[in-house]
Motif scaffolding. Structure first.
Motif, PDB file in Angstrom:
ATOM      1  N   SER A   1       0.844  -1.168  -0.076  1.00  0.00           N
ATOM      2  CA  SER A   1      -0.090   0.116   0.036  1.00  0.00           C
ATOM      3  C   SER A   1       0.859   1.169   0.070  1.00  0.00           C
ATOM      4  CB  SER A   1      -0.970   0.094   1.206  1.00  0.00           C
ATOM      5  OG  SER A   1      -1.427   1.292   1.376  1.00  0.00           O
ATOM      6  N   MET A   2       0.850   1.924  -0.944  1.00  0.00           N
ATOM      7  CA  MET A   2       1.473   2.900  -1.282  1.00  0.00           C
ATOM      8  C   MET A   2       0.575   4.228  -0.571  1.00  0.00           C
ATOM      9  SD  MET A   2       4.009   2.024  -2.549  1.00  0.00           S
ATOM     10  CE  MET A   2       5.011   3.475  -2.545  1.00  0.00           C
ATOM     11  N   HIS A   3      -0.369   4.343  -0.155  1.00  0.00           N
ATOM     12  CA  HIS A   3      -1.143   5.244   0.609  1.00  0.00           C
ATOM     13  C   HIS A   3      -0.363   5.221   2.081  1.00  0.00           C
ATOM     14  CE1 HIS A   3      -4.126   6.074  -2.465  1.00  0.00           C
ATOM     15  NE2 HIS A   3      -4.584   7.038  -1.670  1.00  0.00           N
ATOM     16  N   ASN A   4      -0.291   4.027   2.623  1.00  0.00           N
ATOM     17  CA  ASN A   4       0.290   3.905   3.969  1.00  0.00           C
ATOM     18  C   ASN A   4       1.532   4.086   4.051  1.00  0.00           C
ATOM     19  OD1 ASN A   4      -1.860   2.494   5.747  1.00  0.00           O
ATOM     20  ND2 ASN A   4      -2.343   1.467   4.100  1.00  0.00           N
ATOM     21  N   ALA A   5       2.475   3.765   2.839  1.00  0.00           N
ATOM     22  CA  ALA A   5       3.767   4.002   3.013  1.00  0.00           C
ATOM     23  C   ALA A   5       4.107   5.446   2.971  1.00  0.00           C
ATOM     24  CB  ALA A   5       4.560   3.458   1.536  1.00  0.00           C
ATOM     25  N   SER A   6       3.334   6.388   1.978  1.00  0.00           N
ATOM     26  CA  SER A   6       3.469   7.727   1.993  1.00  0.00           C
ATOM     27  C   SER A   6       3.249   8.413   3.144  1.00  0.00           C
ATOM     28  CB  SER A   6       2.809   8.198   0.861  1.00  0.00           C
ATOM     29  OG  SER A   6       3.365   7.862  -0.532  1.00  0.00           O
ATOM     30  N   ALA A   7       2.070   8.067   3.896  1.00  0.00           N
ATOM     31  CA  ALA A   7       1.581   8.829   5.220  1.00  0.00           C
ATOM     32  C   ALA A   7       2.676   8.518   6.150  1.00  0.00           C
ATOM     33  CB  ALA A   7       0.223   7.929   5.310  1.00  0.00           C
ATOM     34  N   LEU A   8       3.241   7.590   6.117  1.00  0.00           N
ATOM     35  CA  LEU A   8       4.434   7.336   7.170  1.00  0.00           C
ATOM     36  C   LEU A   8       5.540   8.296   6.873  1.00  0.00           C
ATOM     37  CD1 LEU A   8       5.721   6.136   9.853  1.00  0.00           C
ATOM     38  CD2 LEU A   8       6.743   4.272   8.201  1.00  0.00           C
ATOM     39  N   LEU A   9       5.833   8.733   5.460  1.00  0.00           N
ATOM     40  CA  LEU A   9       7.117   9.555   5.306  1.00  0.00           C
ATOM     41  C   LEU A   9       6.566  10.869   5.505  1.00  0.00           C
ATOM     42  CD1 LEU A   9       7.985   7.831   1.876  1.00  0.00           C
ATOM     43  CD2 LEU A   9       9.180   7.685   4.083  1.00  0.00           C
TER      44      LEU A   9
ATOM     45  N   ALA B   1       4.632  11.816   8.243  1.00  0.00           N
ATOM     46  CA  ALA B   1       4.802  11.907   9.711  1.00  0.00           C
ATOM     47  C   ALA B   1       6.217  12.164   9.954  1.00  0.00           C
ATOM     48  CB  ALA B   1       4.070  10.801  10.335  1.00  0.00           C
ATOM     49  N   LEU B   2       7.102  11.272   9.240  1.00  0.00           N
ATOM     50  CA  LEU B   2       8.606  11.399   9.831  1.00  0.00           C
ATOM     51  C   LEU B   2       9.079  12.556   9.199  1.00  0.00           C
ATOM     52  CD1 LEU B   2       9.543   7.502   8.591  1.00  0.00           C
ATOM     53  CD2 LEU B   2       9.423   8.620  10.928  1.00  0.00           C
ATOM     54  N   ALA B   3       8.738  13.222   8.097  1.00  0.00           N
ATOM     55  CA  ALA B   3       9.411  14.333   7.570  1.00  0.00           C
ATOM     56  C   ALA B   3       8.799  15.659   8.370  1.00  0.00           C
ATOM     57  CB  ALA B   3       9.123  14.505   5.979  1.00  0.00           C
ATOM     58  N   THR B   4       7.614  15.764   8.360  1.00  0.00           N
ATOM     59  CA  THR B   4       7.153  16.944   9.316  1.00  0.00           C
ATOM     60  C   THR B   4       7.375  17.051  10.891  1.00  0.00           C
ATOM     61  OG1 THR B   4       4.999  15.604   9.655  1.00  0.00           O
ATOM     62  CG2 THR B   4       5.290  17.089   7.594  1.00  0.00           C
ATOM     63  N   TRP B   5       7.563  15.841  11.271  1.00  0.00           N
ATOM     64  CA  TRP B   5       7.948  15.791  12.683  1.00  0.00           C
ATOM     65  C   TRP B   5       9.206  16.552  13.139  1.00  0.00           C
ATOM     66  CZ3 TRP B   5       5.843  13.528  17.139  1.00  0.00           C
ATOM     67  CH2 TRP B   5       6.671  13.527  18.072  1.00  0.00           C
ATOM     68  N   ARG B   6      10.078  16.680  12.099  1.00  0.00           N
ATOM     69  CA  ARG B   6      11.009  17.270  12.451  1.00  0.00           C
ATOM     70  C   ARG B   6      11.112  18.813  12.058  1.00  0.00           C
ATOM     71  NH1 ARG B   6      15.736  13.813   9.154  1.00  0.00           N
ATOM     72  NH2 ARG B   6      15.743  11.988  10.470  1.00  0.00           N
ATOM     73  N   ARG B   7      10.188  19.177  11.317  1.00  0.00           N
ATOM     74  CA  ARG B   7       9.774  20.434  11.016  1.00  0.00           C
ATOM     75  C   ARG B   7       8.942  21.413  12.155  1.00  0.00           C
ATOM     76  NH1 ARG B   7      10.176  23.041   5.980  1.00  0.00           N
ATOM     77  NH2 ARG B   7       9.073  24.773   6.973  1.00  0.00           N
TER      78      ARG B   7
ATOM     79  N   ARG C   1       6.721  19.764  15.322  1.00  0.00           N
ATOM     80  CA  ARG C   1       6.177  18.813  16.113  1.00  0.00           C
ATOM     81  C   ARG C   1       4.652  18.295  16.066  1.00  0.00           C
ATOM     82  NH1 ARG C   1       9.903  16.202  19.540  1.00  0.00           N
ATOM     83  NH2 ARG C   1      11.222  16.858  17.844  1.00  0.00           N
ATOM     84  N   GLY C   2       3.848  19.458  16.100  1.00  0.00           N
ATOM     85  CA  GLY C   2       2.444  19.336  16.131  1.00  0.00           C
ATOM     86  C   GLY C   2       1.940  18.804  14.970  1.00  0.00           C
ATOM     87  N   LEU C   3       2.435  19.300  14.017  1.00  0.00           N
ATOM     88  CA  LEU C   3       2.290  18.609  12.415  1.00  0.00           C
ATOM     89  C   LEU C   3       2.596  17.396  12.449  1.00  0.00           C
ATOM     90  CD1 LEU C   3       0.804  19.624  10.052  1.00  0.00           C
ATOM     91  CD2 LEU C   3       3.011  20.279   8.995  1.00  0.00           C
ATOM     92  N   GLY C   4       3.777  16.842  12.825  1.00  0.00           N
ATOM     93  CA  GLY C   4       4.224  15.434  12.837  1.00  0.00           C
ATOM     94  C   GLY C   4       3.363  14.642  13.521  1.00  0.00           C
ATOM     95  N   ILE C   5       2.744  15.206  14.851  1.00  0.00           N
ATOM     96  CA  ILE C   5       1.787  14.198  15.378  1.00  0.00           C
ATOM     97  C   ILE C   5       0.434  13.919  14.694  1.00  0.00           C
ATOM     98  CG2 ILE C   5       0.389  14.157  17.667  1.00  0.00           C
ATOM     99  CD1 ILE C   5       2.659  15.641  18.918  1.00  0.00           C
ATOM    100  N   ALA C   6      -0.085  15.359  14.181  1.00  0.00           N
ATOM    101  CA  ALA C   6      -1.198  15.033  13.606  1.00  0.00           C
ATOM    102  C   ALA C   6      -1.146  14.259  12.189  1.00  0.00           C
ATOM    103  CB  ALA C   6      -1.396  16.423  12.828  1.00  0.00           C
ATOM    104  N   PHE C   7       0.267  14.037  11.497  1.00  0.00           N
ATOM    105  CA  PHE C   7       0.473  13.063  10.525  1.00  0.00           C
ATOM    106  C   PHE C   7       0.436  11.807  11.134  1.00  0.00           C
ATOM    107  CE2 PHE C   7       1.257  16.739   7.264  1.00  0.00           C
ATOM    108  CZ  PHE C   7       0.371  16.054   6.248  1.00  0.00           C
TER     109      PHE C   7
END
Length: 369
Positions: free
Chosen positions: A286-294, A296-302, A304-310
């Motif tokens: 599932s590329m939807h699931n794969a991309s959704a994790l990416l 979250a991982l990328a926004t977490w560093r920019r 933190r609140g957006l990373g948690i949301a993702f």
């Protein structure tokens, strides 16, 4: 008159030089797209139905769809950040200043245009292959995936376990809306990171991981483990169909509240059966699931609140992909595992890339704009 300078004419060649330097420095983004096109060409070598994607159409798609949708998503991300976290005196005025500032600062375009060119090549490889996957390797793994699902979940189909919790009209509707917003999240992350005013390890890691995940998962593995997914289980001639009750439930809810996924599923099926141009059906991984994790991982560093949301959004996509009949649970597990591996590998490549003198030279030039 002696105080007047000619800084404006001098800036033009300097910006052109920086754009050329940006293109040279970001060569790493072109590696995977070129490999994707090469493997797609090899897969389709004996497929007479294969169509060549027009580069002009891909560029126009970026301009008319990806970038506008991405700007809307970034606007919503930023507005949420202002309202919930930063809380300026006037969020609306600050948003206007942000948008107008983007067009006053050429750094975002100098950084973003080379990536845009790389993504056109990447999309060419992806969009040429995806509709042809069943022609390269007909669906043959659905029974295996469904059996594996039951083995991992105590002898039950995962959708059956989720149904007591998610099997309510408005819950299903909400999940369908969130699932369809995946494209908005994708385009938003593309704009957020792609048109940053500076290069960064996090930005490079995100795009390398995204491209690598799609090349391996959406390309090589999708062909090797060709499967249609639960929604099409009976349609491709498999019987008995354990997902028929799930689809009956979704269609029943659709008579009261629109379930957006059903229209998309019908559109893909019409393409597969020849009623319309093929768009592409592929379940594993599932590329939807794969991309959704990416995301979250990328926004977490920019942020933190957006990373948690993702991260929460990633969980919604996982259960939603099963509840809406798109995927077997193992499709989601495999996609998430692949994305995590590609994120880790991309981190090594990104750190090596940004340690080079040319990357530092570009950042120094961008800082002077």
């Amino acid at each position: 008159m002696s105080e007047v300078t000619l800084s404006t004419p001098a800036a033009t060649p300097d910006r052109a030089r920086l754009l050329w330097l940006s293109l040279r420095q970001q060569w790493i983004f072109f590696v995977i797209p070129l490999l994707y096109v090469a493997t797609t060409t090899w897969f389709l070598r004996d497929v007479p139905e294969a169509k060549v994607a027009s580069v002009r159409a891909l560029v126009m798609g970026m301009i008319t769809l990806t970038i506008p949708a991405g700007l809307v998503a970034v606007f919503l991300f930023r507005l949420g950040q202002y309202v919930l976290v930063l809380k300026p005196e006037s969020p609306s005025r600050q948003m206007i200043a942000d948008v107008t500032g983007l067009f006053r600062k050429p750094a975002a375009f100098i950084v973003g245009l080379p990536l845009l060119a790389a993504m056109v090549i990447f999309n060419k490889g992806m969009l040429e292959l995806k509709p042809m996957i069943p022609y390269v390797n007909p669906f043959a793994w659905d029974t295996t995936m469904a059996t594996l699902d039951r083995s991992l979940h105590g002898g039950f189909d995962p959708w059956v376990l989720l149904q007591p919790i998610l099997g309510h009209d408005y819950v299903t509707f909400a999940i369908s809306v969130f699932y369809n917003c995946w494209f908005l999240a994708l385009f938003g992350c593309f704009m957020w990171f792609g048109f940053a005013t500076r290069t960064s390890v996090n930005r490079t890691q995100f795009f390398l991981a995204y491209m690598l995940t799609w090349w391996i998962g959406g390309g090589i593995l999708a062909v090797a483990f060709s499967s249609a997914g639960p929604v099409y289980y009976g349609g491709i001639g498999l019987s008995p169909d354990p997902f028929a009750p799930l689809m009956s439930y979704l269609h029943d809810v659709n008579t009261r509240i629109p379930i957006l996924s059903l229209d998309t599923q019908q559109l893909l099926w019409d393409g597969y059966t020849g009623k319309t141009a093929p768009i592409g059906i592929s379940a594993f991984p599932s590329m939807h699931n794969a991309s959704a994790l990416l995301f979250a991982l990328a926004t977490w560093r920019r942020c933190r609140g957006l990373g948690i949301a993702f991260a929460v959004y990633c969980g919604i996509i996982l259960v939603g992909s099963v509840h809406l009949g798109w995927h077997y649970a193992v499709d989601g597990y495999a996609g998430i595992a692949l994305a995590a591996l590609c994120w880790w590998l991309a981190g090594y490549a990104a750190r090596w890339h940004h340690a080079r003198a040319e990357a530092q030279k570009l950042d120094e030039g961008l800082a002077s704009l």
